[in-house]
Design a protein around this motif. Structure first.
Motif, short mmCIF file in Angstrom:
data_model
loop_
_atom_site.label_atom_id
_atom_site.label_comp_id
_atom_site.label_asym_id
_atom_site.label_seq_id
_atom_site.Cartn_x
_atom_site.Cartn_y
_atom_site.Cartn_z
N PHE A 1 0.82 -1.21 0.00
CA PHE A 1 0.00 0.00 0.00
C PHE A 1 0.86 1.27 0.00
O PHE A 1 0.77 2.09 -0.88
N ALA A 2 1.64 1.40 1.06
CA ALA A 2 2.32 2.66 1.39
C ALA A 2 3.69 2.76 0.74
O ALA A 2 4.38 1.75 0.54
N ASP A 3 4.10 3.99 0.45
CA ASP A 3 5.40 4.23 -0.17
C ASP A 3 6.54 3.63 0.64
O ASP A 3 7.55 3.20 0.08
N ALA A 4 6.39 3.60 1.97
CA ALA A 4 7.46 3.06 2.82
C ALA A 4 7.75 1.59 2.54
O ALA A 4 8.82 1.09 2.92
N TYR A 5 6.83 0.89 1.89
CA TYR A 5 7.00 -0.54 1.62
C TYR A 5 7.43 -0.82 0.18
O TYR A 5 7.50 -1.98 -0.23
N ALA A 6 7.77 0.22 -0.56
CA ALA A 6 8.19 0.03 -1.95
C ALA A 6 9.45 -0.81 -2.05
O ALA A 6 9.56 -1.69 -2.93
#
Length: 226
Positions: free
Chosen positions: A182-187
């Motif tokens: 979902f979140a950019d931090a998990y790219a």
């Protein structure tokens, strides 16, 4: 093959973070179980055996898709080992990605200074949503009723939970796996999952987006476990 879904929440939050997805899966005729992990740090460490025991005790019979969110991803290898022969897929949703073998921790080394600054004199942290500004929490949990439930059920975890080493059984990732982010931090983690040869998909949102878009998450789980 009829696969049941074992929806594992991060011990940093609570079971309600998976409730809307579980309800959709059940409405579509599938078994979905959410093991409650809010008491796993109630006794002395190590904590990871209690996480695994609680998940295993909650597991239905038959083929399983183990679905982990956030730092619950780090327990997937041990859960898969404990449920050997039942696990058809390991599915990670905006989740920490365990190494292929060795050990891991629930917090990255660069994050530990932040956590130590939050801990009280007894080494206990505030509730997870209290780590962040109110505006950030409102963005994570835009529905105020849902936010009230999620906030209320959180445990206050000891700093030691984030420091202990979690063993990673070798060859756990020979099982079919997939990654949804979902979140950019998990790219970066999603990219690593792709490099391992796993199918990777994205539903853009914040870290608790399974509460905001449960239909899309359920769709991905069903497609990935089929």
């Amino acid at each position: 093959m009829d696969v049941s879904f074992l929806l594992v929440h991060s011990p940093s939050v609570g079971p309600s973070t998976w409730t809307p997805v579980a309800e959709i899966l059940r409405a579509r005729g599938h078994t979905a179980v959410i093991p409650p992990l809010t008491d796993v740090t109630a006794g002395p460490p190590p904590y990871w055996p209690r996480v695994v025991s609680e998940v295993v005790a909650s597991a239905p019979r038959g083929p399983l898709a183990v679905v982990a969110h956030s730092n619950a991803g780090l327990f997937v290898p041990l859960i898969a080992q404990a449920l050997a022969g039942q696990v058809a897929a390991c599915l990670f949703v905006d989740a920490a990605l365990p190494p292929r073998r060795g050990v891991c921790q629930a917090a990255e080394p660069e994050h530990l200074a932040f956590l130590r600054g939050l801990a009280d004199d007894a080494g206990v942290l505030p509730r997870w949503t209290d780590w962040w500004p109110e505006d950030d929490v409102a963005a994570l949990l835009p529905d105020p009723v849902v936010r009230q439930v999620v906030v209320a059920e959180q445990a206050r975890l000891p700093l030691a939970y984030y420091l202990e080493e979690i063993p990673v059984p070798a060859r756990w990732d020979h099982l079919r796996s997939g990654y949804l982010w979902f979140a950019d931090a998990y790219a970066t983690l999603a990219h690593e999952a792709g490099e391992r040869g796993w199918p990777v998909a994205r539903v853009p949102g914040e870290h608790l987006h399974q509460l905001v878009a449960p239909e899309a998450v359920a769709d991905w789980l069903l497609a990935s476990a089929a």
